[in-house]
Design a protein around this motif. Structure first.
Motif, PDB file in Angstrom:
ATOM      1  N   LEU A   1       5.161  89.971  58.936  1.00 58.21           N
ATOM      2  CA  LEU A   1       4.263  88.829  59.114  1.00 58.21           C
ATOM      3  C   LEU A   1       2.839  89.181  58.697  1.00 58.21           C
ATOM      4  O   LEU A   1       2.132  88.357  58.098  1.00 58.21           O
ATOM      5  CB  LEU A   1       4.301  88.363  60.567  1.00 58.21           C
ATOM      6  CG  LEU A   1       5.638  87.756  61.020  1.00 58.21           C
ATOM      7  CD1 LEU A   1       5.634  87.521  62.520  1.00 58.21           C
ATOM      8  CD2 LEU A   1       5.920  86.455  60.281  1.00 58.21           C
ATOM      9  N   PHE A   2       2.408  90.398  59.016  1.00 57.91           N
ATOM     10  CA  PHE A   2       1.066  90.835  58.604  1.00 57.91           C
ATOM     11  C   PHE A   2       0.984  90.930  57.081  1.00 57.91           C
ATOM     12  O   PHE A   2       0.002  90.490  56.467  1.00 57.91           O
ATOM     13  CB  PHE A   2       0.740  92.181  59.247  1.00 57.91           C
ATOM     14  CG  PHE A   2      -0.725  92.513  59.261  1.00 57.91           C
ATOM     15  CD1 PHE A   2      -1.464  92.402  60.419  1.00 57.91           C
ATOM     16  CD2 PHE A   2      -1.381  92.927  58.107  1.00 57.91           C
ATOM     17  CE1 PHE A   2      -2.817  92.697  60.443  1.00 57.91           C
ATOM     18  CE2 PHE A   2      -2.734  93.218  58.110  1.00 57.91           C
ATOM     19  CZ  PHE A   2      -3.453  93.100  59.290  1.00 57.91           C
TER      20      PHE A   2
ATOM     21  N   LEU B   1      -8.262  97.949  54.477  1.00 56.65           N
ATOM     22  CA  LEU B   1      -8.146  96.605  53.918  1.00 56.65           C
ATOM     23  C   LEU B   1      -6.798  96.012  54.318  1.00 56.65           C
ATOM     24  O   LEU B   1      -5.888  96.729  54.758  1.00 56.65           O
ATOM     25  CB  LEU B   1      -8.293  96.641  52.395  1.00 56.65           C
ATOM     26  CG  LEU B   1      -9.652  97.134  51.884  1.00 56.65           C
ATOM     27  CD1 LEU B   1      -9.655  97.223  50.358  1.00 56.65           C
ATOM     28  CD2 LEU B   1     -10.785  96.246  52.364  1.00 56.65           C
ATOM     29  N   ALA B   2      -6.665  94.699  54.165  1.00 50.40           N
ATOM     30  CA  ALA B   2      -5.524  93.989  54.751  1.00 50.40           C
ATOM     31  C   ALA B   2      -4.172  94.483  54.249  1.00 50.40           C
ATOM     32  O   ALA B   2      -3.189  94.474  54.991  1.00 50.40           O
ATOM     33  CB  ALA B   2      -5.664  92.492  54.468  1.00 50.40           C
TER      34      ALA B   2
ATOM     35  N   LEU C   1       3.574  99.195  58.675  1.00 48.30           N
ATOM     36  CA  LEU C   1       4.427  98.803  59.794  1.00 48.30           C
ATOM     37  C   LEU C   1       5.861  98.534  59.340  1.00 48.30           C
ATOM     38  O   LEU C   1       6.810  98.822  60.075  1.00 48.30           O
ATOM     39  CB  LEU C   1       3.846  97.565  60.483  1.00 48.30           C
ATOM     40  CG  LEU C   1       2.559  97.787  61.277  1.00 48.30           C
ATOM     41  CD1 LEU C   1       1.984  96.461  61.756  1.00 48.30           C
ATOM     42  CD2 LEU C   1       2.812  98.718  62.470  1.00 48.30           C
ATOM     43  N   ALA C   2       6.022  97.976  58.137  1.00 48.05           N
ATOM     44  CA  ALA C   2       7.368  97.761  57.613  1.00 48.05           C
ATOM     45  C   ALA C   2       8.092  99.092  57.427  1.00 48.05           C
ATOM     46  O   ALA C   2       9.292  99.227  57.752  1.00 48.05           O
ATOM     47  CB  ALA C   2       7.309  96.989  56.300  1.00 48.05           C
TER      48      ALA C   2
ATOM     49  N   TRP D   1      -9.744  95.101  61.584  1.00 52.83           N
ATOM     50  CA  TRP D   1      -9.434  94.607  62.926  1.00 52.83           C
ATOM     51  C   TRP D   1      -8.057  93.941  62.924  1.00 52.83           C
ATOM     52  O   TRP D   1      -7.925  92.736  63.139  1.00 52.83           O
ATOM     53  CB  TRP D   1     -10.514  93.620  63.359  1.00 52.83           C
ATOM     54  CG  TRP D   1     -10.547  93.326  64.826  1.00 52.83           C
ATOM     55  CD1 TRP D   1      -9.872  93.967  65.812  1.00 52.83           C
ATOM     56  CD2 TRP D   1     -11.315  92.301  65.473  1.00 52.83           C
ATOM     57  NE1 TRP D   1     -10.151  93.422  67.034  1.00 52.83           N
ATOM     58  CE2 TRP D   1     -11.042  92.392  66.858  1.00 52.83           C
ATOM     59  CE3 TRP D   1     -12.198  91.328  65.016  1.00 52.83           C
ATOM     60  CZ2 TRP D   1     -11.617  91.539  67.793  1.00 52.83           C
ATOM     61  CZ3 TRP D   1     -12.776  90.481  65.945  1.00 52.83           C
ATOM     62  CH2 TRP D   1     -12.494  90.583  67.311  1.00 52.83           C
ATOM     63  N   PRO D   2      -6.989  94.716  62.698  1.00 54.13           N
ATOM     64  CA  PRO D   2      -5.646  94.124  62.610  1.00 54.13           C
ATOM     65  C   PRO D   2      -5.167  93.504  63.913  1.00 54.13           C
ATOM     66  O   PRO D   2      -4.259  92.669  63.906  1.00 54.13           O
ATOM     67  CB  PRO D   2      -4.769  95.322  62.210  1.00 54.13           C
ATOM     68  CG  PRO D   2      -5.525  96.516  62.686  1.00 54.13           C
ATOM     69  CD  PRO D   2      -6.970  96.175  62.527  1.00 54.13           C
ATOM     70  N   ALA D   3      -5.784  93.896  65.049  1.00 53.20           N
ATOM     71  CA  ALA D   3      -5.347  93.358  66.337  1.00 53.20           C
ATOM     72  C   ALA D   3      -5.543  91.849  66.428  1.00 53.20           C
ATOM     73  O   ALA D   3      -4.869  91.180  67.212  1.00 53.20           O
ATOM     74  CB  ALA D   3      -6.107  94.043  67.467  1.00 53.20           C
TER      75      ALA D   3
END
Length: 517
Positions: free
Chosen positions: A345-346, A409-410, A417-418, A496-498
């Motif tokens: 999803l991210f 960066l995004a 995580l994948a 800030w991925p949270a």
């Protein structure tokens, strides 16, 4: 909130109808064309503002709960309902869709693609937005299919009427692939609805497959998964994508990569994972295998295109890169773990931001040089954007390093995580197989870095502008306005991925576990 979500979904449709009507005399401005383009900016701006208000009013303490819900009986004989709602999974995609559509409308106001009347262009853009928003908001399988199909016709015409060379063939290839996939998907959705006795996605997810036999789940996942895989696109069902991206106008490519591809992976998370977990478990290793094959294939295709003398098209290269990036999304989903699905999803959101920015930038380069051919752009000394248009060159380099997954960066968090999800897949899945997939995916990140750095070297670097050569324009004001939000959100999501994971994680945990909502 209930009314707001319904207005967000239906508003663009009403705006599309209004776009086809004559503009009132006092609102025409310099010309009717300018008036309708301004109308597109206004409608998409209002929808974006409403989506932001919806996000601010969302109960962030309970992101796993469906909020802003509408549930009205529509077709009683089939128990089909107009059921809308958002949770932590769908809300980011809803806001991303509203943002990218507004930025595309704003960009088109100043840089309208060559083609027929702007009236039809704006109307199609708004219909496309409405169908995409509905896909992420509906909670009924039949409505999901209708919304899923709504986007096909406007995207077909955007490519066929406002695209570049080869647009008609690319548009037909796009529509044939996606329609054939959708027919198979419809059979799977109907099978679930008939066997479970309901088309309600919330009720089906709560049941978590307990009302469906394993054989029904396997058949349903195969049918639905094929339709979703075409839209994602999963290798080897991806061949429509490079042609569509290459031929599409700039804003068409931005929306195709930034929003439409997300509909396929969203369907896997919203429908396949919670409603047919046993069937998904059967196909998960195969999905992961195709995912990592896509990662490697996309990267090798990009390396072939960026090689000197290959006459590779820069838009086509970014399209193939999407095949690789969406492979990480599919790998995360295939792990069937909270870590992997959160990563998917991210990565979905990150890909929408970064690849949307890349297509904007490639379109700007093509406008300035008259071509996206890498060999022509490189020439003897390179396009040398650093020296000739420093802000444009810096933005292209920024988007490239964001796309390759630079930490901070995004693009970094989703792919990481994948891979972590593949390191420890769900119970019942072969860990040695997924460790192999993880290793192949990790190797794919190296290939991704290689071709993107080569793009930066060939397009951005080079000697000074020769005397007498016409200077090219650097970033214009309207381009700065359209691209700055994507740059800022790419940095914000990376640092800030949270912000995003805090929304998705509780919803993913609940979705995988089933149970009451």
């Amino acid at each position: 909130m209930q009314f707001l979500l319904a207005a967000i979904v239906a508003g663009p449709l009403l705006g599309a109808v209004a776009a086809l009507l004559p503009a009132p005399p006092g609102l025409k401005g310099k010309s009717p064309d300018q008036a309708v383009l301004r109308h597109g900016v206004t409608v998409t701006g209002v929808i974006l503002l409403a989506a932001i208000v919806l996000a601010l009013g969302f109960d962030h303490d309970h992101p796993s709960r469906m909020q802003a819900t509408t549930d009205i009986s529509w077709i009683r004989a089939l128990d089909v309902r107009i059921h809308l709602g958002v949770d932590g999974i769908s809300l980011p995609l809803l806001v991303l869709t509203a943002l990218l559509t507004f930025l595309c409308a704003l960009y088109s106001y100043f840089k309208m693609p060559s083609g027929p009347s702007p009236k039809a262009f704006v109307a199609l853009l708004l219909v496309l937005e409405s169908g995409t928003l509905a896909t992420f908001a509906v909670l009924d399988l039949v409505l999901f299919f209708l919304a899923f199909e709504t986007v096909l016709i406007p995207m077909y015409f955007l490519i066929a009427r406002w695209g570049g060379a080869g647009r008609r063939a690319a548009a037909w290839k796009f529509i044939l692939y996606t329609l054939l996939g959708s027919v198979v998907m419809l059979l799977g959705l109907l099978l679930i609805g008939v066997k479970a006795g309901t088309f309600d996605m919330v009720a089906l997810a709560t049941d978590n497959g307990r009302g469906l036999t394993t054989s029904v789940q396997v058949i349903a996942v195969l049918a639905i998964g094929l339709g979703l895989a075409v839209k994602t696109p999963m290798w080897p069902l991806h061949s429509w994508l490079p042609d569509a991206h290459t031929a599409a106008p700039t804003v068409g490519s931005v929306l195709l990569a930034g929003v439409l591809l997300k509909m396929g992976t969203y369907g896997f998370v919203r429908i396949v994972l919670p409603i047919a977990p046993d069937g998904m478990r059967t196909f998960a290793p195969y999905l992961a295998a195709f995912a990592v094959a896509g990662i490697i294939y996309g990267s090798l295709a990009c390396l072939a295109l960026v090689r000197p003398g290959s006459k590779g098209d820069l838009k086509r290269l970014i399209a193939y890169s999407s095949v690789g990036h969406m492979g990480f999304v599919l790998l995360g989903i295939a792990t069937m773990t909270p870590t992997g699905v959160n990563g998917a999803l991210f990565a979905n959101i990150a890909h929408g931001l970064v690849t949307g920015l890349l297509f904007f930038l490639v379109g700007a380069v093509k406008d300035r040089y008259g071509t996206a051919d890498l060999d022509t752009l490189a020439g003897a000394t390179g396009a040398a954007l650093y020296g000739r248009a420093p802000r444009l060159g810096a933005l292209l380099a920024f988007a490239a390093v964001a796309s390759l997954g630079l930490p901070g960066l995004a693009g970094f968090w989703g792919e990481m995580l994948a891979l972590f999800g593949a390191f420890a897949p769900a119970e019942g899945l072969s860990r040695p197989a997924f460790l192999t997939f993880m290793a192949i995916g990790a190797f794919g990140t190296l290939l991704t870095a290689a071709y993107l750095l080569l793009v930066v070297r060939r397009v951005c670097m080079g000697g000074p502008r020769p005397a007498g050569e016409t200077a090219i324009a650097d970033v214009q004001g309207y381009e700065f306005a359209a691209w700055t939000p994507l740059v800022a959100l790419t940095v914000l999501a990376g640092l800030w991925p949270a912000v995003l994971l805090g929304l998705t994680d509780p919803a993913v945990q609940q979705l995988l576990a089933g149970g009451p909502r």
